[in-house]
Design a protein around this motif. Structure first.
Motif, PDB file in Angstrom:
ATOM      1  N   LEU A 337       0.964  -1.124  -0.023  1.00  0.00           N
ATOM      2  CA  LEU A 337       0.021  -0.143   0.104  1.00  0.00           C
ATOM      3  C   LEU A 337       0.947   1.223  -0.108  1.00  0.00           C
ATOM      4  CD1 LEU A 337      -2.672   1.505   0.543  1.00  0.00           C
ATOM      5  CD2 LEU A 337      -2.264   1.456   2.916  1.00  0.00           C
ATOM      6  N   SER A 338       1.951   1.187   0.761  1.00  0.00           N
ATOM      7  CA  SER A 338       2.765   2.313   0.997  1.00  0.00           C
ATOM      8  C   SER A 338       3.469   2.703  -0.278  1.00  0.00           C
ATOM      9  CB  SER A 338       4.004   2.093   2.067  1.00  0.00           C
ATOM     10  OG  SER A 338       3.066   2.067   3.185  1.00  0.00           O
ATOM     11  N   ASN A 339       3.682   1.470  -1.132  1.00  0.00           N
ATOM     12  CA  ASN A 339       4.293   2.081  -2.255  1.00  0.00           C
ATOM     13  C   ASN A 339       3.415   2.610  -3.460  1.00  0.00           C
ATOM     14  OD1 ASN A 339       7.103   1.282  -2.066  1.00  0.00           O
ATOM     15  ND2 ASN A 339       6.834  -1.092  -1.938  1.00  0.00           N
ATOM     16  N   MET A 340       2.278   1.989  -3.269  1.00  0.00           N
ATOM     17  CA  MET A 340       1.312   2.773  -4.282  1.00  0.00           C
ATOM     18  C   MET A 340       1.058   4.489  -3.719  1.00  0.00           C
ATOM     19  SD  MET A 340      -1.285   2.534  -6.280  1.00  0.00           S
ATOM     20  CE  MET A 340      -2.224   1.064  -6.726  1.00  0.00           C
ATOM     21  N   LEU A 341       1.163   4.535  -2.636  1.00  0.00           N
ATOM     22  CA  LEU A 341       0.726   5.965  -1.915  1.00  0.00           C
ATOM     23  C   LEU A 341       2.096   6.835  -2.310  1.00  0.00           C
ATOM     24  CD1 LEU A 341      -0.923   5.182   1.442  1.00  0.00           C
ATOM     25  CD2 LEU A 341      -1.971   6.024  -0.656  1.00  0.00           C
ATOM     26  N   GLY A 342       3.338   6.134  -1.870  1.00  0.00           N
ATOM     27  CA  GLY A 342       4.676   6.693  -2.072  1.00  0.00           C
ATOM     28  C   GLY A 342       5.086   7.129  -3.477  1.00  0.00           C
ATOM     29  N   VAL A 749       8.681 -11.964  -0.982  1.00  0.00           N
ATOM     30  CA  VAL A 749       9.825 -12.281   0.200  1.00  0.00           C
ATOM     31  C   VAL A 749      11.193 -12.776  -0.690  1.00  0.00           C
ATOM     32  CG1 VAL A 749      10.214 -14.131   1.773  1.00  0.00           C
ATOM     33  CG2 VAL A 749       8.017 -12.844   1.694  1.00  0.00           C
ATOM     34  N   THR A 750      10.730 -13.698  -1.834  1.00  0.00           N
ATOM     35  CA  THR A 750      12.398 -13.846  -2.252  1.00  0.00           C
ATOM     36  C   THR A 750      13.050 -13.156  -3.240  1.00  0.00           C
ATOM     37  OG1 THR A 750      10.887 -15.119  -4.316  1.00  0.00           O
ATOM     38  CG2 THR A 750      11.486 -16.584  -2.160  1.00  0.00           C
ATOM     39  N   THR A 751      12.244 -12.084  -3.930  1.00  0.00           N
ATOM     40  CA  THR A 751      12.802 -11.326  -4.913  1.00  0.00           C
ATOM     41  C   THR A 751      12.986  -9.977  -4.415  1.00  0.00           C
ATOM     42  OG1 THR A 751      11.005 -10.605  -6.033  1.00  0.00           O
ATOM     43  CG2 THR A 751      11.941 -12.571  -6.699  1.00  0.00           C
ATOM     44  N   GLY A 752      12.288  -9.585  -3.316  1.00  0.00           N
ATOM     45  CA  GLY A 752      12.277  -8.268  -2.759  1.00  0.00           C
ATOM     46  C   GLY A 752      11.261  -7.312  -3.326  1.00  0.00           C
ATOM     47  N   TYR A 753      10.686  -7.684  -4.389  1.00  0.00           N
ATOM     48  CA  TYR A 753       9.686  -6.806  -5.387  1.00  0.00           C
ATOM     49  C   TYR A 753       8.534  -7.185  -5.501  1.00  0.00           C
ATOM     50  CZ  TYR A 753      14.175  -4.374  -6.396  1.00  0.00           C
ATOM     51  OH  TYR A 753      15.414  -3.754  -6.435  1.00  0.00           O
ATOM     52  N   VAL A 754       7.424  -6.284  -5.765  1.00  0.00           N
ATOM     53  CA  VAL A 754       6.042  -6.660  -6.481  1.00  0.00           C
ATOM     54  C   VAL A 754       6.288  -6.168  -8.073  1.00  0.00           C
ATOM     55  CG1 VAL A 754       3.650  -5.986  -6.794  1.00  0.00           C
ATOM     56  CG2 VAL A 754       4.695  -6.044  -4.279  1.00  0.00           C
ATOM     57  N   TRP A 755       6.035  -7.236  -8.777  1.00  0.00           N
ATOM     58  CA  TRP A 755       6.327  -7.153 -10.232  1.00  0.00           C
ATOM     59  C   TRP A 755       5.207  -6.981 -11.164  1.00  0.00           C
ATOM     60  CZ3 TRP A 755      11.001  -9.112 -12.041  1.00  0.00           C
ATOM     61  CH2 TRP A 755      12.222  -9.399 -10.844  1.00  0.00           C
ATOM     62  N   GLU A 756       5.570  -6.814 -12.313  1.00  0.00           N
ATOM     63  CA  GLU A 756       4.562  -6.169 -13.496  1.00  0.00           C
ATOM     64  C   GLU A 756       3.615  -7.577 -13.981  1.00  0.00           C
ATOM     65  OE1 GLU A 756       6.075  -5.198 -17.251  1.00  0.00           O
ATOM     66  OE2 GLU A 756       4.720  -3.920 -17.711  1.00  0.00           O
ATOM     67  N   GLN A 757       4.225  -8.601 -13.908  1.00  0.00           N
ATOM     68  CA  GLN A 757       3.586  -9.753 -14.305  1.00  0.00           C
ATOM     69  C   GLN A 757       3.919 -11.007 -13.507  1.00  0.00           C
ATOM     70  OE1 GLN A 757       4.825 -10.434 -18.449  1.00  0.00           O
ATOM     71  NE2 GLN A 757       5.350  -8.378 -18.750  1.00  0.00           N
ATOM     72  N   TYR A 758       3.421 -11.940 -13.937  1.00  0.00           N
ATOM     73  CA  TYR A 758       3.985 -13.253 -13.055  1.00  0.00           C
ATOM     74  C   TYR A 758       3.925 -14.327 -13.884  1.00  0.00           C
ATOM     75  CZ  TYR A 758       3.812 -10.429  -8.647  1.00  0.00           C
ATOM     76  OH  TYR A 758       4.028  -9.425  -7.983  1.00  0.00           O
ATOM     77  N   THR A 772       4.345  -1.433  -8.543  1.00  0.00           N
ATOM     78  CA  THR A 772       3.362  -1.354  -7.389  1.00  0.00           C
ATOM     79  C   THR A 772       2.186  -0.530  -7.919  1.00  0.00           C
ATOM     80  OG1 THR A 772       4.796   0.225  -6.452  1.00  0.00           O
ATOM     81  CG2 THR A 772       4.669  -1.933  -5.501  1.00  0.00           C
ATOM     82  N   GLY A 773       2.036  -0.499  -9.244  1.00  0.00           N
ATOM     83  CA  GLY A 773       0.924   0.011  -9.909  1.00  0.00           C
ATOM     84  C   GLY A 773      -0.467  -0.994  -9.309  1.00  0.00           C
TER      85      GLY A 773
END
Ligand code: 6A9
Length: 786
Positions: A337-342, A749-758, A772-773
């Motif tokens: 959430l914070s990344n969306m807001l930030g 957890v494993t990569t450190g990121y939220v991604w565009e696709q999976y 983090t859109g």
């Protein structure tokens, strides 16, 4: 004569603003009217930076660098703009409330950099003060067996004035202590009044340098620093990892020749140290009636207070602990959430646009601000129309005021034709990231009207609560603009037959594309009719229009104006029989696009005919599309994917429609993975295929979270509507939701990121990151807020 005048007017229509009441008055974001959000981390494209919500705002920012590279063949890398090629293990906001504070973490190769800020917006008349803190330390997660040597590195803190909007009297001047230490920047700007920025570090073992210079454009800051760095002696202090006793330092005053120092607009304080380090940056407005500076323990206390409030608000809004999520999941949701807001930025500038009447000529749109979220801080830190509708499903849950303001800004970008450009590339920093050929926006091109998704929620709020004056007034102001926007779709994206729609902007003559892209639909290379024609009809767009006309009809009712035409359109578009006539394939039992199509297309390398003795070219010619079959008018029902789901996704299907059952079954049979719904079934002719020799598959198999969000939310809807497929929907809902949440979390957890696709095979994050859109909608999915 008159004819040419007429032509000139036609040419300029595309850049003529709609002259009705603005959503956001010119001064509405300024400190005098809205101090609470005047300052903010509105530069999502940098690792850490602050600016104000005013045109051509002064900017504050940070860079950092290792003094010596691990290998000599790697060029010095100064971290500044978020970039995937920096290879950071992770970075992002851990907490951010969209108003008052934020805590950011970046983990580089040997150290982590925490940066946080706290605002005091109501001190004085100019938007108040803020303090930021930067803490550099060894990466805590390192294995003890692998201790990192202390690294000699530099943190660079800067302030810059935007030369594009420089006004009389605006200035920055350095206040040095000793020869080289830039401890304070004093400045003046019309919106800020007199202010100063103090830069203090608590650590002793540091060396200071600075730069006072002129930047001709805000996108040059990194390069200016890089070019200015000079080798210097460390004066007895030992450096590590590089040449003993030397380091790279900024040279002090370095103005372009002939320019006085008073014209300086870019001031940098360089702090060189071995980890750890702590820097405090205090921005203070000089007109303030402040009691004391926000520093040291007082700062810490304020930060903690805001964190507590953030946690409380988070629990109130999302109640995740009631859903059996453990602390790690909740931490992840807070960060997401914070990344969306930030990620929310404030941009100002002019798009480059064109239209049919302007015959492709590049025309500047009017200069305008945009307050918006961004899909990805690293790769595309700017506004995208249909992304933003999704973003505000989450942003609006957190705080509707943010959404009203964001939507308001977007709708002030409507031109007289009712068009809003799809991609917003505003200002020098945004433009510098986009290759020339992608900058021009064409007014025949639409993008899904997803703003109707968060708007539907506001309409529902207002209908449920007669006391919701804020919502009502917002909608009242927006409605006239929405009418133009809605009509734009009706007028420009309709199909040949009644109640059909067609995305414009497909290129029928490009010889390199396996399937001409439909960028306007948002689904880019998702396979459509192989031969774009005017007879095409797109089922996804028809469903978007069903949603849109419904919200328009509701609005008309709220405001007691004739809702007849909207309601009629809506009824037609919701009529399942009509939908079936136009888009249902009896042969394959699925909804589909219609168009001129053959599956017999391939990319092949053209043969090079060589004259005797002629040598083959060193670069073989690019592969081109070869059509081996005769295209015929038909439903595009030979492959299955997101487009076929739309009547379910946007809840057009009647709860008792047997086609609902069929769609859920196909979704499970063809698109289901343990990680969410894939975009295209595996046996589709285009599954996983490149679209040109150089463009890999994008919407041809991978799992996308915006579509999955629509799927879970629709399944939830059908699980609560009375009907024979209630239980089927409920079961699919439960499983899909679990699959999505688990995988996005695991990948984080494993990569450190939220991604565009999976990836649909492995679940692995793919494409741009952090993204983090709309992928941040995982928070809404966890909270079951649709
Ligand atoms: C072009 C390249 C450094 C593609 O999330 C934004 C959009 C979506 O709206 C769309 O649905 N993304 C999706 O298919 C990313 C678009 C990025 C365009 C970048 C310039 C820059 O090269």
């Amino acid at each position: 004569g008159v004819y040419f005048l007429y032509q000139a007017l036609q040419r300029d229509l595309v850049r003529a603003p709609l002259r009705i009441q603005k959503m956001v008055e010119p001064n509405a974001t300024l400190a005098s009217v809205d101090p609470a959000r005047f300052w903010g981390s509105y530069r999502p494209g940098v690792y850490f930076g602050m600016k104000t919500r005013s045109p051509y705002s002064p900017v504050m920012g940070m860079m950092w660098m290792n003094q010596f590279q691990t290998s000599p063949d790697r060029p010095l890398s100064i971290r500044h703009w978020c970039s995937q090629s920096d290879g950071l293990a992770r970075y992002g906001w851990l907490a951010h409330d969209g108003f008052n504070f934020g805590i950011h973490e970046a983990v580089d190769s040997h150290y982590s950099i925490m940066s946080d800020f706290v605002k005091r917006p109501t001190v004085g008349k100019h938007g108040g003060d803020w303090t930021a803190r930067i803490k550099v330390s060894h990466e805590a997660s390192r294995k003890p067996s692998d201790p990192a040597p202390p690294v000699l590195m530099s943190v660079l803190v800067y302030m810059a004035l935007d030369p594009e909007g420089r006004v009389l009297g605006e200035k920055l001047s350095p206040l040095l202590t000793g020869k080289d230490r830039l401890k304070r920047i004093r400045g003046y700007s019309p919106h800020l009044g007199n202010f100063h920025l103090s830069i203090d570090s608590a650590t002793d073992s540091v060396t200071y340098n600075h730069l006072v210079t002129y930047a001709s454009s805000l996108d040059q800051l990194h390069d200016i620093v890089q070019r200015a760095l000079q080798t210097r002696s460390l004066g007895g202090k030992a450096s590590r990892g590089g040449e003993e006793g030397f380091y790279l330092a900024l040279p002090g005053v370095k103005m372009p020749s002939g320019m006085p120092q008073t014209a300086a607009n870019f001031l940098v304080s360089q702090i060189t140290f071995t980890t750890p380090l702590e820097v405090e940056i205090r921005y203070e407005s000089e007109d303030s009636g402040r009691a004391e500076s926000l520093t040291g323990a007082a700062y810490e206390q304020e930060l903690v207070r805001h964190v507590n409030e953030f946690n409380k608000k988070f629990n109130n809004k999302f109640s995740l602990s009631k859903k059996d999520y453990n602390d790690d999941y909740i931490k992840f949701a807070k960060a997401t959430l914070s990344n969306m807001l930030g990620g929310i930025g404030y941009f100002y500038g002019q798009s480059l646009v064109t239209s049919v009447e302007a015959e492709g000529e590049k025309l500047p749109y009017w200069a305008a601000p945009l307050y918006t979220g961004v899909p990805s801080r690293s790769f595309f830190p700017r506004g995208f129309l249909w992304d933003e509708g999704f973003h505000n499903l989450l942003i609006g849950t957190w705080d509707r005021r943010l959404t009203l303001d964001i939507v308001g800004h977007w709708f002030d970008l409507v031109n007289v034709e009712g068009w809003i450009p799809r991609e917003q590339i505003l200002g020098a920093e945004a433009r510098a990231r986009v290759p020339e050929e992608f900058i021009l926006q064409h007014s025949k091109n639409a993008n899904p009207p997803t703003f109707f998704l968060p708007l539907k929620k506001i309409v529902d709020d207002v209908r449920a609560n007669p006391m919701d004056k804020e919502g009502l007034e917002f909608l009242r102001k927006l409605f006239p603009r929405l009418k133009y926007w809605y009509s734009y779709y009706e007028n420009t994206q309709s199909g040949k037959l009644n109640s059909t729609y067609r995305w414009r902007g497909r290129n029928a003559t490009n010889i390199y594309e396996l399937n001409p892209k439909t960028l306007t639909s948002g689904l880019d290379d998702y396979p459509r009719a192989s031969h774009p024609t005017d007879d095409e009809r797109h089922v996804d767009l028809r469903c978007w229009m069903a949603l849109s006309s419904g919200v328009m009809a509701d609005l008309a009712k709220i405001f007691n104006v004739s809702s007849h035409s909207y309601a009629t359109t809506h009824a037609t578009l919701m009529d399942n029989e009509r939908l079936n006539e136009l888009h249902w394939s009896e042969r394959t039992r699925r909804y589909a696009d219609f168009g001129l199509h053959t599956d017999a297309v391939r990319l092949e390398r053209p043969e090079v005919r060589l004259a005797p003795g002629q040598r083959p070219p060193s670069n073989p010619p690019q592969k081109i599309r070869v059509v081996r079959g005769e295209p015929s008018p038909q439903l595009i029902d030979n492959s299955y994917g997101y487009v076929n789901l739309f009547p379910l996704l946007l809840r057009i299907l009647d709860p008792d429609s047997p086609h609902l059952e069929q769609t859920i079954q196909d979704m499970r049979a063809l698109l289901w993975t343990r990680f969410g719904l894939r975009s295209l079934e595996k046996k589709a002719p285009m599954y996983g295929k490149h679209n040109t020799e150089h463009d890999p598959a994008y919407w041809r198999g991978a799992i996308w979270i915006n579509m999955n969000y629509l799927a879970v939310s629709a399944l939830k809807h059908y699980s609560t509507e009375a009907g024979p497929y209630k239980d089927l929907a409920a079961a699919a809902y439960k499983e899909l939701r679990q699959n999505l949440v688990r995988n996005i979390y695991d990948q984080y957890v494993t990569t450190g990121y939220v991604w565009e696709q999976y990836d649909d095979e492995s679940g692995r994050g793919k494409g741009s990151h952090p993204f983090t859109g709309w992928s941040a909608l995982v928070v809404s999915i966890m909270a079951e807020q649709y």
